[in-house]
Design a protein around this motif. Structure first.
Motif, mmCIF file in Angstrom:
data_model
loop_
_atom_site.group_PDB
_atom_site.id
_atom_site.type_symbol
_atom_site.label_atom_id
_atom_site.label_comp_id
_atom_site.label_asym_id
_atom_site.label_seq_id
_atom_site.Cartn_x
_atom_site.Cartn_y
_atom_site.Cartn_z
ATOM 1 N N ILE A 126 41.579 39.100 37.531
ATOM 2 C CA ILE A 126 42.794 39.917 37.555
ATOM 3 C C ILE A 126 42.491 41.210 36.816
ATOM 4 C CG2 ILE A 126 45.145 40.088 36.618
ATOM 5 C CD1 ILE A 126 45.094 38.336 39.020
ATOM 6 N N CYS A 127 42.689 42.325 37.507
ATOM 7 C CA CYS A 127 42.377 43.636 36.968
ATOM 8 C C CYS A 127 43.239 43.927 35.739
ATOM 9 C CB CYS A 127 42.652 44.655 38.061
ATOM 10 S SG CYS A 127 42.360 46.338 37.603
ATOM 11 N N SER A 128 42.595 44.493 34.710
ATOM 12 C CA SER A 128 43.334 44.758 33.468
ATOM 13 C C SER A 128 44.259 45.955 33.616
ATOM 14 C CB SER A 128 42.356 44.988 32.321
ATOM 15 O OG SER A 128 41.536 46.100 32.620
ATOM 16 N N HIS A 129 44.263 46.593 34.776
ATOM 17 C CA HIS A 129 45.206 47.690 34.978
ATOM 18 C C HIS A 129 46.575 47.097 35.280
ATOM 19 C CE1 HIS A 129 46.698 51.298 37.441
ATOM 20 N NE2 HIS A 129 46.863 51.547 36.165
ATOM 21 N N LEU A 130 46.858 46.815 36.545
ATOM 22 C CA LEU A 130 48.185 46.312 36.867
ATOM 23 C C LEU A 130 48.130 44.977 37.584
ATOM 24 C CD1 LEU A 130 49.842 49.693 37.812
ATOM 25 C CD2 LEU A 130 50.148 48.386 35.728
ATOM 26 N N GLY A 131 47.018 44.261 37.411
ATOM 27 C CA GLY A 131 47.028 42.877 37.831
ATOM 28 C C GLY A 131 46.667 42.559 39.260
ATOM 29 N N CYS A 132 46.030 43.478 40.008
ATOM 30 C CA CYS A 132 45.522 43.080 41.315
ATOM 31 C C CYS A 132 44.253 42.270 41.112
ATOM 32 C CB CYS A 132 45.200 44.299 42.169
ATOM 33 S SG CYS A 132 46.679 45.158 42.671
ATOM 34 N N SER A 133 43.804 41.640 42.203
ATOM 35 C CA SER A 133 42.567 40.889 42.098
ATOM 36 C C SER A 133 41.466 41.718 42.757
ATOM 37 C CB SER A 133 42.744 39.543 42.795
ATOM 38 O OG SER A 133 41.592 38.779 42.578
ATOM 39 N N PRO A 156 41.123 47.200 44.702
ATOM 40 C CA PRO A 156 41.649 47.994 45.812
ATOM 41 C C PRO A 156 42.922 48.747 45.433
ATOM 42 C CG PRO A 156 42.206 45.684 46.123
ATOM 43 C CD PRO A 156 41.311 45.756 44.918
ATOM 44 N N CYS A 157 43.575 48.330 44.344
ATOM 45 C CA CYS A 157 44.890 48.906 44.086
ATOM 46 C C CYS A 157 44.798 50.340 43.601
ATOM 47 C CB CYS A 157 45.666 48.024 43.126
ATOM 48 S SG CYS A 157 46.057 46.464 43.933
ATOM 49 N N HIS A 158 44.022 50.571 42.541
ATOM 50 C CA HIS A 158 43.946 51.945 42.038
ATOM 51 C C HIS A 158 42.517 52.326 41.730
ATOM 52 C CE1 HIS A 158 47.547 49.752 40.815
ATOM 53 N NE2 HIS A 158 48.104 50.697 41.528
ATOM 54 N N GLY A 159 41.595 51.592 42.336
ATOM 55 C CA GLY A 159 40.204 52.014 42.300
ATOM 56 C C GLY A 159 39.439 51.772 41.007
ATOM 57 N N SER A 160 39.857 50.822 40.188
ATOM 58 C CA SER A 160 39.047 50.524 39.007
ATOM 59 C C SER A 160 37.770 49.799 39.435
ATOM 60 C CB SER A 160 39.819 49.643 38.029
ATOM 61 O OG SER A 160 40.873 50.369 37.477
ATOM 62 N N LEU A 161 36.699 50.003 38.646
ATOM 63 C CA LEU A 161 35.425 49.361 38.959
ATOM 64 C C LEU A 161 34.995 48.493 37.786
ATOM 65 C CD1 LEU A 161 33.532 52.467 40.364
ATOM 66 C CD2 LEU A 161 34.705 50.690 41.655
ATOM 67 N N LYS A 172 38.507 55.083 34.491
ATOM 68 C CA LYS A 172 39.200 54.400 35.572
ATOM 69 C C LYS A 172 40.558 53.988 35.040
ATOM 70 C CE LYS A 172 36.012 54.732 38.494
ATOM 71 N NZ LYS A 172 36.126 55.972 39.205
ATOM 72 N N PRO A 173 41.500 53.708 35.944
ATOM 73 C CA PRO A 173 42.830 53.353 35.429
ATOM 74 C C PRO A 173 42.825 52.105 34.543
ATOM 75 C CG PRO A 173 42.791 53.338 37.857
ATOM 76 C CD PRO A 173 41.479 53.869 37.394
ATOM 77 N N ALA A 174 41.973 51.149 34.828
ATOM 78 C CA ALA A 174 41.979 49.928 34.024
ATOM 79 C C ALA A 174 41.358 50.205 32.659
ATOM 80 C CB ALA A 174 41.203 48.830 34.733
HETATM 81 S S1 FES Z 1 45.385 47.002 39.415
HETATM 82 FE FE1 FES Z 1 43.283 47.283 39.499
HETATM 83 S S2 FES Z 1 43.119 49.407 39.439
HETATM 84 FE FE2 FES Z 1 45.236 49.125 39.217
#
Ligand code: FES
Ligand code: HEM
Lengths: 200, 466
Positions: A126-133, A156-161, A172-174
């Motif tokens: 789970i991405c530390s930005h807003l929780g996408c996988s 895929p949500c906001h392009g974090s790597l 990156k956003p995350a």
């Molecule tokens: S939730 Fe992964 S980049 Fe925003």
């Protein structure tokens, strides 16, 4: 009658006092309503640890198990993958897993590969930005999102790597690395996720 | 007033008796007159003035179709997706009711956006209509909440991951964020508990608030009267004998007929979408939402529905570098501008202190936090328009070239951000979104200055119409 000089002070105090008492009770009534929206006893109890069998996982393969309703990834890293991780040290924001230590990276995973055994990465997907996988992008090579990609995960949500140790790339956003859950090896091929030795 | 003292109702033929009976017990004729037959609206309303009544009409569509959807929908994570499929395939006319509702959601936003843009064109938000504008903004917020909660209900992939991302926005709030997000979800992840409560919000809590706000909005409107494309007050020029505004015409029958015409045209367009393109190429109903929610896998491409995408682009544009190279210098420049134009030294010091605190925050907190702050600001800033706009005239017709350019740029940027928000990110797109974000905020933050120094034309005494 009701001009200012003839205000009945006692009556006014009573009005103010009853308004305060009424307001306080109204506020207090909101507490049970608000509290009813917290996770129920059942939801809290569902956090039990899960076991995963990793014997069949070939080098370069990843499996996903569900823990607390979230995906936990187990990635069997190849030698090349481990070498790539060393090379991304300069590109990632927190190479030594120093941020929010206790919460994100248990002590036994606070190393270059963020894992107990270097070959097996265990992280919450789970991405530390807003929780996408994030998605698997294990193949190194040029990518739309990064010209010199060395393999890892792309959100895929906001392009974090994230690199192959779940460490987040800079700018990156995350903000943080992927979370390493508490886990422990029950045997060479069995992992318990959600609990580590100390607590067991 | 005793019942018998009121005059008998006349002119309603066979209903005179019944209406008189009611009127003596209820302010029927008074309400009719003050809000319809003797409510005077400017005679020069144009195209832009259709969207208020249309928004009201769509609200009715949403409520009626919503009630009928609720008869078959199941707010349960295990059954929700299947119950929507059931509505679509097995309930007689269920597909029509659902498509009316999902298309209605998008048309609601189209109407509301055009309605708001009208206010920006003609300065309708300005004194004495600030509160009217604020009620409108509250309606807009409720509408966003309503659409967001509703979107979770079909429990498709976009429902699930959209809710995941939006609820996690609250997680970014320092200190209380994580607990707040858990409280909103009622669980540690988006789950059945979340779906169940979003259903409660969607079908009762928000609609009630929405209806109350619509009533307040209309009462405020009828208190101050409508503005018009010229932005001049019709109340300033009244017939000395009757006391009626010379440029006003009674709402009924003139505008009831005009608005009915609007509804007919609206229904033609609306029906074409409902019947021939209910998903509008993925813009009204996203393709991924026809796949049941999978908490373990995010779809390859996720984006909110079109009406949220401009703000979403702003969220995505806020990277560390953007905070460092654009936001931080922006705060400094804006603080200097404010200090330069303030007279009192106390306010100057206050501005300085706030700027320093902001700056410290910008440099120490995660970009994630500021992304959320910017996104929230991009919506909330509309509340302040009545005070940001300091032009001597209200309507764009008499405003000068700077304001016209600024508004045009804003519209372009709004569309560009909206488009970018539907696409996946690349370096180029992020850069474009960052430029767009900067222009978006400059439009608002510089308005007090450019609206004042612009070369405006004199306003006419009375409304103009061809
Ligand atoms: S939730 Fe992964 S980049 Fe925003
Ligand atoms: C006021 C404006 C409203 C808006 C903007 C709105 C918006 C939405 C949206 C976007 C969806 C998801 C659409 C889909 O994917 O099919 C939805 C679903 C739903 N709404 Fe609403 N809604 C509104 C009012 C209402 C009301 C008043 C009710 C009930 C009384 C209601 C009941 C439902 C139900 C049961 C669903 C789930 C069924 C489905 O997904 O088709 N809605 N709404």
């Amino acid at each position: 009658m009701s001009n200012q000089s003839r205000v009945n002070r006692k009556r006014r105090s009573l009005v103010i006092a009853s308004a305060c008492a009424g307001g306080a009770s109204a506020l207090a009534t909101a507490v049970p309503f608000a509290a009813s929206m917290l996770p129920s006893e059942r939801a809290v109890a569902l956090g039990a640890p899960v076991e995963a069998e990793i014997g069949q996982l070939n080098p370069g393969e990843k499996m996903t198990v569900e823990w607390r309703g979230q995906p936990v990834w187990i990635l069997h890293r190849t030698k090349e993958m481990l070498e790539e991780i060393e090379r991304t040290d300069g590109k990632v924001a927190d190479p030594k897993s120093e941020r929010k230590k206790g919460e994100l990276t248990p002590e036994y995973a606070r190393n270059e590969y963020r894992s107990i055994k270097p070959e097996y990465l265990v992280v919450v997907g789970i991405c530390s930005h807003l929780g996408c996988s994030p998605q698997d992008k294990f193949k190194p090579g040029p990518e739309a999102f990064e010209s010199q990609w060395t393999g890892g995960f792309y959100c895929p949500c906001h392009g974090s790597l994230f690199d192959l140790a779940g460490r987040v790339y800079k700018n990156k956003p995350a903000p943080d690395n992927l979370k390493v859950p508490p886990y422990t090896y029950l045997s060479d091929t069995r992992i318990l996720i959600g609990e580590d030795k100390k607590r067991a | 007033m005793a019942a018998a003292e009121k005059q008998a109702v006349t002119g309603a033929g066979p209903f005179n008796g019944l209406l008189t009976w009611i009127d003596q017990r209820f302010p029927l004729m008074q309400t009719w007159r003050s809000h319809l037959s003797e409510y005077y609206a400017p005679k020069n309303f144009n195209f832009w003035y259709y969207f208020g009544s249309l928004a009201l009409f769509v609200l009715v569509i949403q409520i009626v179709t919503g009630i009928f959807l609720t008869m078959n929908y199941k707010p349960d994570a295990a059954q929700a997706f299947a119950s929507v499929e059931y509505i679509m395939r097995e309930v007689p006319w269920g597909w029509w009711i659902r498509y009316m509702h999902s298309t209605g959601a998008s048309f609601f936003f189209i109407c509301v956006y055009l309605h708001m843009f009208r206010a920006m064109l003609y300065g309708s938000y300005r004194n004495p209509r600030e509160l009217l504008w604020i009620f409108g903004m509250l309606i807009f917020l409720c509408l966003m909440a309503e659409a967001f909660f509703g979107y979770l209900l079909p429990w498709g992939q976009m429902s699930y991951w959209g809710a995941q991302v939006i609820v996690n926005l609250f997680d970014a709030i320092p200190v209380i964020g994580p607990d707040l997000a858990i409280w909103i979800r009622g669980d540690f992840v988006v789950s059945d508990a979340t779906l169940n409560r979003f259903f409660a919000y969607h079908v009762i809590a928000v609609p009630l608030a929405l209806l109350a706000l619509v009533v307040a909005h209309l009462l405020a409107l009828h208190e101050v009267g409508s503005s018009n494309p010229d932005g001049v007050e019709i109340k300033n020029v009244k017939d000395p004998k009757t006391g009626r505004p010379l440029d006003g015409i009674p709402f009924h029958p003139y505008y009831t007929v005009k608005d009915t015409f609007g509804v007919v045209v609206f229904l033609v367009v609306f029906s074409m979408v409902v019947f021939f393109a209910p998903d509008a190429g993925g813009y009204f109903l996203e393709h991924n939402n026809f796949i049941p929610a999978d908490p373990l896998k995010t779809p390859a491409h996720i984006a909110p529905v079109w009406y949220f995408t401009p703000y979403y682009s702003i969220l995505r544009a806020t990277t560390d570098e953007f905070v460092l190279w654009v936001l931080a210098p922006g705060v400094v420049a804006f603080a200097l501008l404010l200090i330069w134009s303030m007279k009192k030294s106390a306010t100057r010091i206050a501005v300085g202190v706030i700027a320093i605190v902001l700056l410290a925050g910008l440099l120490s907190l995660d970009a994630k936090v500021w992304g959320v702050v910017l996104m929230a600001t991009s919506v909330m800033i509309f509340f302040f328009l009545p005070w940001l706009d300091r032009s001597p005239v209200r309507s764009i017709r008499y405003k000068g070239p700077i304001t016209k350019t600024a508004l045009s740029l804003f519209v372009i940027v709004f569309f560009v951000l909206g488009y970018l928000g539907t696409e996946s990110v690349t370096e180029g797109r992020t850069l474009a979104a960052q430029v767009g974000t900067a222009v978006y905020f400059l439009f608002f933050f510089l308005m007090p200055w450019y609206s004042k120094m612009d070369k405006c034309l004199p306003e006419p005494e009375r409304v103009t119409s061809k």
